[in-house]
Motif scaffolding. Sequence first.
Motif, PDB file in Angstrom:
ATOM      1  N   UNK A 157     -78.299 -32.954  36.261  1.00 32.64           N
ATOM      2  CA  UNK A 157     -78.933 -33.992  37.071  1.00 32.64           C
ATOM      3  C   UNK A 157     -77.945 -35.126  37.349  1.00 32.64           C
ATOM      4  N   UNK A 158     -77.222 -35.501  36.326  1.00 38.66           N
ATOM      5  CA  UNK A 158     -76.224 -36.577  36.464  1.00 38.66           C
ATOM      6  C   UNK A 158     -75.149 -36.156  37.487  1.00 38.66           C
ATOM      7  N   UNK A 159     -74.681 -34.935  37.392  1.00 44.77           N
ATOM      8  CA  UNK A 159     -73.646 -34.461  38.335  1.00 44.77           C
ATOM      9  C   UNK A 159     -74.186 -34.374  39.769  1.00 44.77           C
ATOM     10  N   UNK A 160     -75.462 -34.013  39.876  1.00 43.78           N
ATOM     11  CA  UNK A 160     -76.068 -33.952  41.217  1.00 43.78           C
ATOM     12  C   UNK A 160     -76.111 -35.341  41.836  1.00 43.78           C
ATOM     13  N   UNK A 161     -76.514 -36.307  41.034  1.00 40.30           N
ATOM     14  CA  UNK A 161     -76.606 -37.683  41.525  1.00 40.30           C
ATOM     15  C   UNK A 161     -75.214 -38.177  41.937  1.00 40.30           C
ATOM     16  N   UNK A 162     -74.191 -37.850  41.143  1.00 43.90           N
ATOM     17  CA  UNK A 162     -72.819 -38.267  41.496  1.00 43.90           C
ATOM     18  C   UNK A 162     -72.384 -37.650  42.819  1.00 43.90           C
ATOM     19  N   UNK A 163     -72.676 -36.375  42.981  1.00 46.75           N
ATOM     20  CA  UNK A 163     -72.311 -35.686  44.221  1.00 46.75           C
ATOM     21  C   UNK A 163     -73.013 -36.328  45.417  1.00 46.75           C
ATOM     22  N   UNK A 164     -74.292 -36.609  45.225  1.00 43.37           N
ATOM     23  CA  UNK A 164     -75.069 -37.206  46.312  1.00 43.37           C
ATOM     24  C   UNK A 164     -74.573 -38.616  46.641  1.00 43.37           C
ATOM     25  N   UNK A 165     -74.266 -39.373  45.606  1.00 41.21           N
ATOM     26  CA  UNK A 165     -73.757 -40.734  45.850  1.00 41.21           C
ATOM     27  C   UNK A 165     -72.462 -40.680  46.637  1.00 41.21           C
ATOM     28  N   UNK A 166     -71.576 -39.749  46.273  1.00 39.81           N
ATOM     29  CA  UNK A 166     -70.292 -39.623  46.977  1.00 39.81           C
ATOM     30  C   UNK A 166     -70.532 -39.254  48.439  1.00 39.81           C
ATOM     31  N   UNK A 167     -71.460 -38.336  48.662  1.00 43.33           N
ATOM     32  CA  UNK A 167     -71.758 -37.891  50.026  1.00 43.33           C
ATOM     33  C   UNK A 167     -72.325 -39.032  50.862  1.00 43.33           C
ATOM     34  N   UNK A 168     -73.282 -39.737  50.293  1.00 47.27           N
ATOM     35  CA  UNK A 168     -73.945 -40.816  51.020  1.00 47.27           C
ATOM     36  C   UNK A 168     -72.973 -41.968  51.297  1.00 47.27           C
ATOM     37  N   UNK A 169     -72.082 -42.240  50.360  1.00 45.01           N
ATOM     38  CA  UNK A 169     -71.168 -43.349  50.611  1.00 45.01           C
ATOM     39  C   UNK A 169     -70.154 -42.973  51.702  1.00 45.01           C
TER      40      UNK A 169
END
Length: 460
Positions: free
Chosen positions: A132-144
């Motif tokens: 879950x933590x890695x998913x959130x990191x991936x999503x944050x990187x994508x969104x930024x």
Amino acid sequence: EKLKLWGGRFTGTTDPLMQMYNESLSYDKRMYAQDILGSQAYARATCKADILTEAERDTIIEGLEKVKQEWASNTFVVKPDVDEDIHTANERRLGEIIGTHIAGKLHTGRSRNDQVATDMRLWLRDELGEIEKYMVEFLRATVSRAGEQIDALMPGYTHVQRAQPIRWSHWLMSHAFEFLADLERLREVKKRVNRSPLGCGALAGNPFNLDREFLAKELGFDGVIPNSLLGVADRDFVTETLQWAALMMNHVSRWSEDLIIYSTAEFGFVTLADAYSTGSSLMPQKKNSDSLELLRGKSGRVFGQMAGFLYTVKGLPSSYNKDLQEDKEPLFDCVITVKNSLQIATGVVSTLNIHPEKMKAALTMDMLATDLADYLVRKGVPFRETHHISGSCVREAEVRGLRGIDQLGLKALQSIDKRFEADVLEVFDFERSVELRQSTGGTCKASVLKQIEEATSLLQ
Ligand code: ARG
């Protein structure tokens, strides 16, 4: 054979290949900490049920702590003849440390059937937390990235044919929302993983009035499996995780495929960082997008694990059957694959270079044919008719050997349909086309910014 935990009724010895075939310690030792945690809680519960004195309970808990330290410091000595799995190995070692008189009481009313199901759930619960933590990191990187690169326009494709202009960020956000749904599903799966089977015994339940709710609380579970027969049989939490991973990796695979195409010289929209590329042993000029190809390739491996495990459990009789030992290798491998894949994907997306000028150069005027049709719609002409008119313009430009429909000029356009007026020339503008898509979910700047805002709030 008497040395084996279950050796009492046996006279013959185990066939050596069978011994090897049967053992799971080589891979389930990964769960040593969970096995010990479960046993320590079990000691507290059996003490509460008056099977252990408080002194015996404390001796067991401390002894188990020592066993855990041996695993952690890599000094646990496996006895291959007797250590079948992590449960038998830990119990054997506990007996050596504190004496079998006390250690021998720990397993009262417990079976490896409820024990292994508990260990698996404890282990997976933590791993899903990491995923879950890695998913959130991936999503944050994508969104930024989507926010930073909001101005880049590129062709949007259907059938890998140029279709309509879109924002590069719109593409990024399309994947972000797909992965956000995966995140939502993951949180749903976690709930069902975090239920306690401990205290179910071998299949029929616990005869010592053991407080299962107490046990569940001690171990941080959200509740108990309400039926003992199911408690030892249920591997849906494994199946669901594999299914979740298969769908998520399918998304990773399709995302990778797009980027592989965009990174070819023919497209040239993006360049992968060296950190996520590799070269060729023969062709000196090559820089290959191996990270993306592996992400795409490894999805197949996860699909296989999902399908394979479903075959394993299909048709199993109720309660525990040894087939269930086959849950571990696919699950462990799947979890490792998913964790690595998400981190690689995060690395790729955060270091990727984009080439907005190449993206823009790939936009062609025929991609505005819909906008030309829409122009006449705004003058009151039915779309079915305008579609044909715009199609004629495309054909006419082709016949005349022009670069695009914008080269036809007003005169030629009017000779195709007299309702074209001077303002039609405004249509031939990619930015305008993009900015017209203002409805929710469209590719205009405000809409993509809204998508970014929505995704960001979902990631809080
Ligand atoms: N190693 C076994 C497994 O992974 C533990 C359970 C063994 N239970 C049994 N009844 N033989 O499933």
